[in-house]
Design a protein around this motif. Structure first.
Motif, PDB file in Angstrom:
ATOM      1  N   LEU A 165       0.835  -1.212   0.000  1.00  0.00           N
ATOM      2  CA  LEU A 165       0.000   0.000   0.000  1.00  0.00           C
ATOM      3  C   LEU A 165       0.867   1.258   0.000  1.00  0.00           C
ATOM      4  O   LEU A 165       0.605   2.213  -0.745  1.00  0.00           O
ATOM      5  N   ALA A 166       1.927   1.252   0.808  1.00  0.00           N
ATOM      6  CA  ALA A 166       2.833   2.410   0.846  1.00  0.00           C
ATOM      7  C   ALA A 166       3.491   2.584  -0.522  1.00  0.00           C
ATOM      8  O   ALA A 166       3.668   3.709  -1.008  1.00  0.00           O
ATOM      9  N   GLY A 167       3.823   1.460  -1.143  1.00  0.00           N
ATOM     10  CA  GLY A 167       4.434   1.519  -2.476  1.00  0.00           C
ATOM     11  C   GLY A 167       3.504   2.122  -3.521  1.00  0.00           C
ATOM     12  O   GLY A 167       3.960   2.735  -4.494  1.00  0.00           O
ATOM     13  N   ILE A 210     -11.235   4.225  -1.713  1.00  0.00           N
ATOM     14  CA  ILE A 210     -10.465   3.562  -0.651  1.00  0.00           C
ATOM     15  C   ILE A 210      -9.984   2.205  -1.152  1.00  0.00           C
ATOM     16  O   ILE A 210     -10.762   1.446  -1.732  1.00  0.00           O
ATOM     17  N   SER A 211      -8.704   1.905  -0.924  1.00  0.00           N
ATOM     18  CA  SER A 211      -8.192   0.557  -1.191  1.00  0.00           C
ATOM     19  C   SER A 211      -8.494  -0.334   0.006  1.00  0.00           C
ATOM     20  O   SER A 211      -8.504   0.136   1.146  1.00  0.00           O
ATOM     21  N   VAL A 212      -8.749  -1.611  -0.258  1.00  0.00           N
ATOM     22  CA  VAL A 212      -9.022  -2.563   0.822  1.00  0.00           C
ATOM     23  C   VAL A 212      -8.170  -3.806   0.599  1.00  0.00           C
ATOM     24  O   VAL A 212      -8.074  -4.315  -0.520  1.00  0.00           O
ATOM     25  N   ALA A 213      -7.532  -4.256   1.672  1.00  0.00           N
ATOM     26  CA  ALA A 213      -6.766  -5.504   1.612  1.00  0.00           C
ATOM     27  C   ALA A 213      -7.179  -6.409   2.765  1.00  0.00           C
ATOM     28  O   ALA A 213      -7.590  -5.924   3.824  1.00  0.00           O
ATOM     29  N   GLY A 214      -7.071  -7.708   2.546  1.00  0.00           N
ATOM     30  CA  GLY A 214      -7.427  -8.679   3.581  1.00  0.00           C
ATOM     31  C   GLY A 214      -6.236  -9.538   3.963  1.00  0.00           C
ATOM     32  O   GLY A 214      -5.067  -9.135   3.776  1.00  0.00           O
ATOM     33  N   ALA A 251      -5.240   0.088  -5.220  1.00  0.00           N
ATOM     34  CA  ALA A 251      -4.770   0.946  -6.321  1.00  0.00           C
ATOM     35  C   ALA A 251      -4.187   2.206  -5.675  1.00  0.00           C
ATOM     36  O   ALA A 251      -4.335   2.407  -4.465  1.00  0.00           O
ATOM     37  N   PRO A 252      -3.514   3.040  -6.429  1.00  0.00           N
ATOM     38  CA  PRO A 252      -2.990   4.285  -5.842  1.00  0.00           C
ATOM     39  C   PRO A 252      -4.116   5.113  -5.219  1.00  0.00           C
ATOM     40  O   PRO A 252      -5.276   5.007  -5.647  1.00  0.00           O
ATOM     41  N   PRO A 253      -3.813   5.909  -4.200  1.00  0.00           N
ATOM     42  CA  PRO A 253      -4.847   6.715  -3.536  1.00  0.00           C
ATOM     43  C   PRO A 253      -5.432   7.746  -4.506  1.00  0.00           C
ATOM     44  O   PRO A 253      -4.783   8.099  -5.491  1.00  0.00           O
ATOM     45  N   PRO A 254      -6.657   8.205  -4.239  1.00  0.00           N
ATOM     46  CA  PRO A 254      -7.300   9.170  -5.143  1.00  0.00           C
ATOM     47  C   PRO A 254      -6.539  10.503  -5.185  1.00  0.00           C
ATOM     48  O   PRO A 254      -5.932  10.890  -4.217  1.00  0.00           O
TER      49      PRO A 254
END
Lengths: 344, 344
Positions: free
Chosen positions: A177-179, A278-282, A341-344
């Motif tokens: 996510l940071a990447g 918003i990106s979401v990861a599990g 995905a990259p932030p808005p």
């Protein structure tokens, strides 16, 4: 219509009578002993099949084995646990072992009831998935019956463990996510307050991995955790709490796929798009994460392999009760899909 | 670190020694018998807790009860079955009964292994969910141990049944879709070829309900069935087969929500929108169907109530082994969500 009669177990005497042989002959066939001719074997096996006779379990195995393995799951709604069970079944295929499950419900009393029932039912071994019970209770169980513990970190001389490297797994998500350019990366954890469990439970280690990875990415000021539970409802509540807090996160790392499911529901209700807003990861790479219309970025902790290893360790320990305990730690991998995905 | 020692069960003698009382005193406390003073009770209970003593199950219950109930599920990935289990747990709360599960895997051999293991482990009663085994095998099981069968239609003098009115449930979906203006309504069924099972299995009854409702809606020429399995993969394959057949259906009635999950995946892959291009309906009203981003039209067969009723019938039968058998049939209801709309 027949009226039901009181239950009566078919016995070796019934089999002998039906096959028109002696009970000794039936015993020989059952025990694969010398002196039972092929014709005799056929006769007895036919009678066994026709009567539905089952040698009583206590007599069936050598050394009092019952060929049953008890698996305690925290929750049967979480789609990760079937992956573990599939791995166990694969390893056990072709053996005589039958797996029975019980739900521990993330509660010490419920876990004690399940493990006691399994021990009282004379199961040959237990596999405990992410138990929350104290170390001393787990060791008490493991001294009574061969036991493998899945998911808990730390080691014991009394039981074997199979765990995922949850610190690394959490870092895989945060680094990903940071990447992509995210800074406001929030985490939903399964609440843990007991100090001993904080050191051992996978949920607590994932939260710690999140903190460490945020620090490593120079995002200490952005650490943002809500504590609920590893359930769909917990994810839903967690996302609602995050949306209610000052600045909205651009990414949410849910501690388990089932949690991400609740997050997606709350975001949809709030009219937010994923990954647009918003990106979401599990975490777990369940069938839900790979489900096309969801396509959730997640961590694969190889549930199938965890199950294979747990079954192998358990059979080893059943065969050699006092062998030194083994600890297997599996390396997780990142699975990137469309929910990040990259932030808005 | 301690080395593990050979397992040894804590006995009543250990408890007596630890509590510094006689074994008779321990027995009295365990059996709630007269003559155990409150001080004695406290001493013994403290020793029991400290040693982790459990009275052996065979001795714990009256009349040899073990207070375990075995539940056979076809498949632990289908999110409908946890609803049934939740209902059972609700009814059993506050009793001493512990539920253990095993997977029957829709196979006669696997079902026989699970039920045998449960009987051999002396469980007090069994609940069999949608078993595919022959009637004679089910009756053999039921003559051995109190049994409730869920989902199967037809009745037996030996076991109680709880089923959904699947004929009506299937008609609810077909009538809903026809009412929206659909004519090309296809159905994905779980393949059933055995004549006896066609008369009793819920999947076969749903397919028959679909046929009858198509006839009743004057759509006999549009009957279009593919036979796969009640799994996500079965839904995926079923939808692919339907898309490959001549004229594309405008609506797909999947026999179970888990099947609809695979349908949605296949349609997404084919670039078709739901309900814009094709309406999709399921059966079971699982958490997956109510999940916001999916929002699946489905039939609620009240899994929770099925579980409550099954647990109640089973406890009744455990208490009174030869009571007349009961058949409960629950009425399903239609739940309309966003996955169905008028045809394009």
């Amino acid at each position: 219509m027949d009226q039901p009669s009181a239950p009566r177990r078919i016995t070796i005497v019934d089999v002998a009578r039906h096959a028109e042989v002696s009970t000794t002959a039936v015993s020989k066939v059952l025990n694969n002993a010398y002196g039972a001719s092929p014709a005799m074997q056929a006769k007895v096996r036919k009678a066994i099949a026709e009567l539905g006779y089952r040698p009583h379990a206590a007599a069936r195995g050598m050394r009092g084995q019952t060929y049953t393995i008890g698996v305690m799951l925290p929750d049967i709604r979480n789609p990760f646990f079937p992956d573990i069970l599939d791995g166990m079944e694969e390893f056990l295929e072709g053996t005589n072992y039958q797996v029975l499950h019980g739900a521990g419900c993330n509660g010490e009393a419920a876990e004690a009831r399940v493990t006691e029932a399994m021990i009282d039912r004379s199961m040959d071994g237990l596999v405990l998935i992410a138990p929350i019970s104290s170390r001393s209770h787990l060791e008490h169980v493991a001294r009574t019956v061969p036991t493998v513990v899945i998911g808990r970190h730390g080691q014991s001389a009394f039981y074997d463990t199979v765990a995922d490297d949850d610190l690394t797994g959490a870092a895989l998500i945060v680094d990903h996510l940071a990447g992509l350019g995210h800074r406001r990366i929030a985490h939903i954890e399964h609440l843990e307050t007991d100090p001993a469990r904080i050191a051992e439970m996978p949920n607590a280690i994932r939260a710690e991995g999140y903190r460490r990875a945020m620090l490593a990415n120079d995002l200490a000021d952005e650490i943002n955790i809500v504590s609920t539970t590893y359930t769909q409802a917990g994810g839903y509540r967690g996302a609602q709490q995050l949306l209610a807090r000052g600045q909205r996160p651009t990414a949410i790392f849910a501690g388990a796929d089932i949690v991400a499911m609740g997050v997606l529901e709350a975001l949809a209700e709030a009219g937010l798009s994923v990954p647009g807003d918003i990106s979401v990861a599990g975490y777990d790479n369940t069938t839900f994460a790979s489900f096309g219309p969801i396509s959730l970025t997640t961590v694969d902790q190889a549930g199938h392999q965890i199950g294979v290893n747990a079954a192998r360790l358990l059979l080893d320990r059943i065969a050699e009760r006092n062998k030194p305990s083994a600890q297997i730690k599996l390396s997780p991998t990142l699975v990137v899909r469309r929910s990040t995905a990259p932030p808005p």
